[in-house]
Design a protein around this motif. Structure first.
Motif, PDB file in Angstrom:
ATOM      1  N   GLY A 209      37.256  37.397  37.567  1.00  0.00           N
ATOM      2  CA  GLY A 209      38.249  36.657  36.795  1.00  0.00           C
ATOM      3  C   GLY A 209      39.115  35.723  37.616  1.00  0.00           C
ATOM      4  O   GLY A 209      40.203  35.354  37.180  1.00  0.00           O
ATOM      5  N   ASN A 210      38.637  35.327  38.805  1.00  0.00           N
ATOM      6  CA  ASN A 210      39.425  34.498  39.730  1.00  0.00           C
ATOM      7  C   ASN A 210      40.740  35.168  40.120  1.00  0.00           C
ATOM      8  O   ASN A 210      41.681  34.515  40.570  1.00  0.00           O
ATOM      9  N   GLY A 211      40.800  36.506  39.944  1.00  0.00           N
ATOM     10  CA  GLY A 211      41.984  37.256  40.337  1.00  0.00           C
ATOM     11  C   GLY A 211      41.856  37.779  41.757  1.00  0.00           C
ATOM     12  O   GLY A 211      41.156  37.199  42.600  1.00  0.00           O
ATOM     13  N   GLY A 247      40.500  30.907  32.715  1.00  0.00           N
ATOM     14  CA  GLY A 247      41.376  31.648  31.822  1.00  0.00           C
ATOM     15  C   GLY A 247      41.980  32.864  32.498  1.00  0.00           C
ATOM     16  O   GLY A 247      41.481  33.351  33.515  1.00  0.00           O
ATOM     17  N   ILE A 248      43.081  33.344  31.921  1.00  0.00           N
ATOM     18  CA  ILE A 248      43.747  34.529  32.458  1.00  0.00           C
ATOM     19  C   ILE A 248      42.781  35.708  32.413  1.00  0.00           C
ATOM     20  O   ILE A 248      42.159  35.966  31.380  1.00  0.00           O
ATOM     21  N   PRO A 249      42.614  36.426  33.521  1.00  0.00           N
ATOM     22  CA  PRO A 249      41.667  37.553  33.525  1.00  0.00           C
ATOM     23  C   PRO A 249      42.180  38.727  32.703  1.00  0.00           C
ATOM     24  O   PRO A 249      42.916  39.576  33.194  1.00  0.00           O
ATOM     25  N   ASN A 250      41.782  38.760  31.457  1.00  0.00           N
ATOM     26  CA  ASN A 250      42.165  39.844  30.549  1.00  0.00           C
ATOM     27  C   ASN A 250      41.005  40.141  29.615  1.00  0.00           C
ATOM     28  O   ASN A 250      40.920  39.582  28.515  1.00  0.00           O
ATOM     29  N   PRO A 251      40.088  41.020  30.012  1.00  0.00           N
ATOM     30  CA  PRO A 251      38.915  41.315  29.180  1.00  0.00           C
ATOM     31  C   PRO A 251      39.233  42.033  27.872  1.00  0.00           C
ATOM     32  O   PRO A 251      38.316  42.249  27.068  1.00  0.00           O
ATOM     33  N   MET A 252      40.494  42.418  27.656  1.00  0.00           N
ATOM     34  CA  MET A 252      40.852  42.972  26.349  1.00  0.00           C
ATOM     35  C   MET A 252      40.764  41.910  25.260  1.00  0.00           C
ATOM     36  O   MET A 252      40.610  42.226  24.081  1.00  0.00           O
ATOM     37  N   ILE A 253      40.873  40.632  25.645  1.00  0.00           N
ATOM     38  CA  ILE A 253      40.729  39.527  24.704  1.00  0.00           C
ATOM     39  C   ILE A 253      39.239  39.236  24.530  1.00  0.00           C
ATOM     40  O   ILE A 253      38.527  38.977  25.495  1.00  0.00           O
ATOM     41  N   ALA A 269      20.769  42.086  33.612  1.00  0.00           N
ATOM     42  CA  ALA A 269      21.473  43.038  34.470  1.00  0.00           C
ATOM     43  C   ALA A 269      21.541  44.409  33.817  1.00  0.00           C
ATOM     44  O   ALA A 269      21.428  44.556  32.596  1.00  0.00           O
ATOM     45  N   ASP A 270      21.749  45.421  34.660  1.00  0.00           N
ATOM     46  CA  ASP A 270      21.882  46.790  34.165  1.00  0.00           C
ATOM     47  C   ASP A 270      23.304  47.096  33.724  1.00  0.00           C
ATOM     48  O   ASP A 270      23.522  48.020  32.928  1.00  0.00           O
ATOM     49  N   LEU A 271      24.269  46.325  34.217  1.00  0.00           N
ATOM     50  CA  LEU A 271      25.670  46.651  33.973  1.00  0.00           C
ATOM     51  C   LEU A 271      26.524  45.417  34.187  1.00  0.00           C
ATOM     52  O   LEU A 271      26.304  44.652  35.126  1.00  0.00           O
ATOM     53  N   GLY A 272      27.504  45.237  33.323  1.00  0.00           N
ATOM     54  CA  GLY A 272      28.516  44.198  33.507  1.00  0.00           C
ATOM     55  C   GLY A 272      29.853  44.835  33.822  1.00  0.00           C
ATOM     56  O   GLY A 272      30.223  45.872  33.245  1.00  0.00           O
ATOM     57  N   ILE A 273      30.577  44.231  34.756  1.00  0.00           N
ATOM     58  CA  ILE A 273      31.860  44.758  35.220  1.00  0.00           C
ATOM     59  C   ILE A 273      32.851  43.608  35.230  1.00  0.00           C
ATOM     60  O   ILE A 273      32.558  42.530  35.753  1.00  0.00           O
ATOM     61  N   ALA A 274      34.028  43.806  34.660  1.00  0.00           N
ATOM     62  CA  ALA A 274      35.052  42.759  34.654  1.00  0.00           C
ATOM     63  C   ALA A 274      36.412  43.378  34.937  1.00  0.00           C
ATOM     64  O   ALA A 274      36.693  44.507  34.529  1.00  0.00           O
ATOM     65  N   PHE A 275      37.254  42.614  35.638  1.00  0.00           N
ATOM     66  CA  PHE A 275      38.568  43.098  36.048  1.00  0.00           C
ATOM     67  C   PHE A 275      39.675  42.257  35.442  1.00  0.00           C
ATOM     68  O   PHE A 275      39.479  41.087  35.101  1.00  0.00           O
ATOM     69  N   PHE A 279      43.306  44.060  39.173  1.00  0.00           N
ATOM     70  CA  PHE A 279      42.157  44.979  39.146  1.00  0.00           C
ATOM     71  C   PHE A 279      42.493  46.458  39.099  1.00  0.00           C
ATOM     72  O   PHE A 279      41.699  47.298  39.524  1.00  0.00           O
ATOM     73  N   ASP A 280      43.650  46.802  38.524  1.00  0.00           N
ATOM     74  CA  ASP A 280      43.867  48.226  38.270  1.00  0.00           C
ATOM     75  C   ASP A 280      43.151  48.658  36.990  1.00  0.00           C
ATOM     76  O   ASP A 280      43.062  49.847  36.705  1.00  0.00           O
ATOM     77  N   ARG A 281      42.634  47.684  36.242  1.00  0.00           N
ATOM     78  CA  ARG A 281      41.811  47.999  35.072  1.00  0.00           C
ATOM     79  C   ARG A 281      40.429  47.385  35.257  1.00  0.00           C
ATOM     80  O   ARG A 281      40.290  46.243  35.687  1.00  0.00           O
ATOM     81  N   CYS A 282      39.419  48.167  34.915  1.00  0.00           N
ATOM     82  CA  CYS A 282      38.033  47.735  35.011  1.00  0.00           C
ATOM     83  C   CYS A 282      37.367  47.952  33.654  1.00  0.00           C
ATOM     84  O   CYS A 282      37.558  48.997  33.023  1.00  0.00           O
ATOM     85  N   PHE A 283      36.595  46.967  33.224  1.00  0.00           N
ATOM     86  CA  PHE A 283      35.967  46.998  31.902  1.00  0.00           C
ATOM     87  C   PHE A 283      34.453  46.926  32.063  1.00  0.00           C
ATOM     88  O   PHE A 283      33.940  46.203  32.925  1.00  0.00           O
ATOM     89  N   LEU A 284      33.736  47.682  31.232  1.00  0.00           N
ATOM     90  CA  LEU A 284      32.295  47.813  31.372  1.00  0.00           C
ATOM     91  C   LEU A 284      31.548  47.209  30.187  1.00  0.00           C
ATOM     92  O   LEU A 284      31.997  47.284  29.036  1.00  0.00           O
TER      93      LEU A 284
END
Length: 495
Positions: A209-211, A247-253, A269-275, A279-284
């Motif tokens: 997320g460019n964070g 954009g602001i790195p917020n995968p909740m949106i 891919a087998d898995l997607g990961i976003a922060f 990065f205290d929150r990780c989304f799968l």
């Protein structure tokens, strides 16, 4: 890297009383130039250090064994936002003027401050970050010794009062500043959570997320490759960039999930990961690009930890509980519910000795990480779990989703009534059905085959709704529509 350093910020010479509106329930967050600027940051840093040092000297004089091992230093890091470095320099100057020795960690994620606070046996730590908030915001996350959280009823109000009054201690010898940007100890500790010998070939999409996540991801990938792990990584929005060009790195949106989803599908891919930003929150995301709701990730990790550590306690929040409680019961764990919010979860984990705690908001807490949350540990544990089970992520969570479907968290702006009034009214609406009630966090009403939780946000002017059922998707859809329509009549508008 370890060098001496200086700070460029120069404070005022006199401090008149002011009002600071950026203090929240668990941290400090404000709009730049409106409720947060360098002068306010200086005051907060000075107040934070003065209060920590007063506590240190008071307790150390009484020979507390916990405090006796601490070094009189405070650690600080900052995320990649353009305003973070300037705010950090102001906070550092405030802490130095309070007599504190300060360790500047450089550009970090919040969990790096958690780690460094305990690793360096510091009096406390600060991360300058606004996480997923808009670009014109920033803030401070504070911890005390042993990486314990500081909340409004445990020191944060005291810090605010001193910062506002400006009645700082004087005739103090200034502290010393040291720059320690080497992440090796943190990286090595995070890697202890998995057995690299068990990893099987996996292709990952990682969206930083460019964070602030990118540099840490690089170091962890290097460690995995050095250990011979057959991992292939597609890096997305990887370079730290405080202008957040994607954009602001917020995968909740939901709109912010599209890039990760498309990359998973395009690259098979087998898995997607976003922060998020710090990065205290990780989304799968599973192999089909589907976003996995955080509550099911909690259940998945609860099962994984209980397989490794039988009969241990697992802590979870009350927003969505059916699946998590079923998993804990099936695997002979001890279910411990806690009010939402990191300060509550961490304290309940310490009290119960829980090996793991999870919130549906994508915060995951680990006993062996000082009871703190970590986004990096989550994705490492997930690739280990995929390897050990030889299952895809969708295979791991589909059963959870079918057995306990949920609405996902829905947010509503309040236009006429306040949150307490709405919560009281909805309790009255369902009172004739005699549900089981809990007010641990907002209002939870359990009707046996379905339940909901309605709570006011601790950080935003919103009310949050979660609904779940026991294997009945049609019932869930009916109840979602019913409560949404009822909230609309109360003036609650979808956010």
């Amino acid at each position: 890297m370890s060098t001496s350093a200086t700070t460029s910020y120069q404070p005022a010479t006199e401090f008149n009383p002011i009002t600071i509106n950026s203090f929240k329930a668990y941290d400090i967050r404000g709009e730049l130039g409106v409720t947060l600027d360098e002068d306010i940051a200086y005051r907060i840093g000075r107040a934070f250090a003065q209060i920590l040092y007063q506590r240190y000297h008071t307790v150390s004089d009484s020979q507390s064994s916990d405090m006796a091992t601490l070094q009189p230093a405070i650690v600080i890091g900052s995320d990649i936002r353009h305003s973070s470095e300037q705010l950090k320099q102001a906070v550092i100057k405030g802490m130095l003027d309070a007599g504190a020795d300060v360790i500047d960690l450089g550009m970090t994620g919040t969990e790096e401050v958690y780690f460094a606070t305990s690793h360096y046996q510091a009096l406390g730590g600060i991360e300058v970050t606004a996480s997923h908030n808009p670009i014109n915001y920033n803030g401070l996350k504070l911890v005390k010794d042993q990486s314990k959280p500081i909340s409004a009823d445990d020191g944060l109000a005291e810090i605010q009062a001193l910062a506002e009054s400006g009645e700082f201690a004087t005739n103090i010898s200034p502290g010393k500043l040291q720059l320690l940007t080497d992440k090796s100890a943190y990286i090595n500790h995070v890697m202890t959570f998995i057995d690299t010998d068990k990893l099987k070939p996996l292709k990952l999409v990682i969206n930083s997320g460019n964070g602030s996540a990118g540099p840490v991801v690089d170091l962890l990938i290097d460690k995995l490759i050095q250990a011979g792990a057959p991992i292939e990584v597609i890096k997305l929005h990887h370079e730290p960039d405080g202008s957040f060009p994607n954009g602001i790195p917020n995968p909740m949106i939901e709109a912010n999930r599209v890039a990760t989803q498309q990359a998973v599908l395009t690259n098979k891919a087998d898995l997607g990961i976003a922060f998020d930003g710090d990065f205290d929150r990780c989304f799968l995301f599973d192999e089909h690009g589907k976003f996995i709701d955080g509550s099911y990730v909690v259940g998945m990790l609860a099962q994984a930890f209980l397989n490794k550590y039988p009969n241990e306690a697992i802590v979870y929040d009350p927003r969505v509980i059916y699946n998590t409680e079923a998993v804990i019961e099936q695997h002979n764990g001890k279910a411990v519910i806690s009010k939402s919010g990191h300060s509550f979860i961490k304290q309940v984990m310490r009290d119960s000795g829980a090996v793991y705690g999870g919130e549906m908001s994508a915060h995951h807490y680990f006993r062996d990480f000082f009871y703190c949350d970590s986004g990096m540990i989550l994705w490492l544990l997930t690739i280990e779990l995929l390897s050990i089970t030889s299952k895809t992520l969708s295979e791991l969570v589909t059963g959870y989703i079918q057995e306990y479907p949920s609405s996902g968290e829905q947010n509503f702006h309040l236009t006429t009534l306040d949150a307490p009034t709405i919560i009281q009214a909805i309790e009255e609406k369902f009172s004739t059905q005699q549900p089981t009630k809990s007010t641990l966090d907002g209002l939870s009403l359990n009707f046996g085959e379905w339940r909901f939780n309605l709570r006011a946000s601790n950080t935003e002017p919103l009310i949050r709704l979660n609904i779940e059922s026991r294997g009945d998707a049609a019932l869930l859809a009916t109840k979602i529509q019913e409560i949404q329509q009822w909230l609309a009549l109360q003036g609650a508008v979808p956010a």
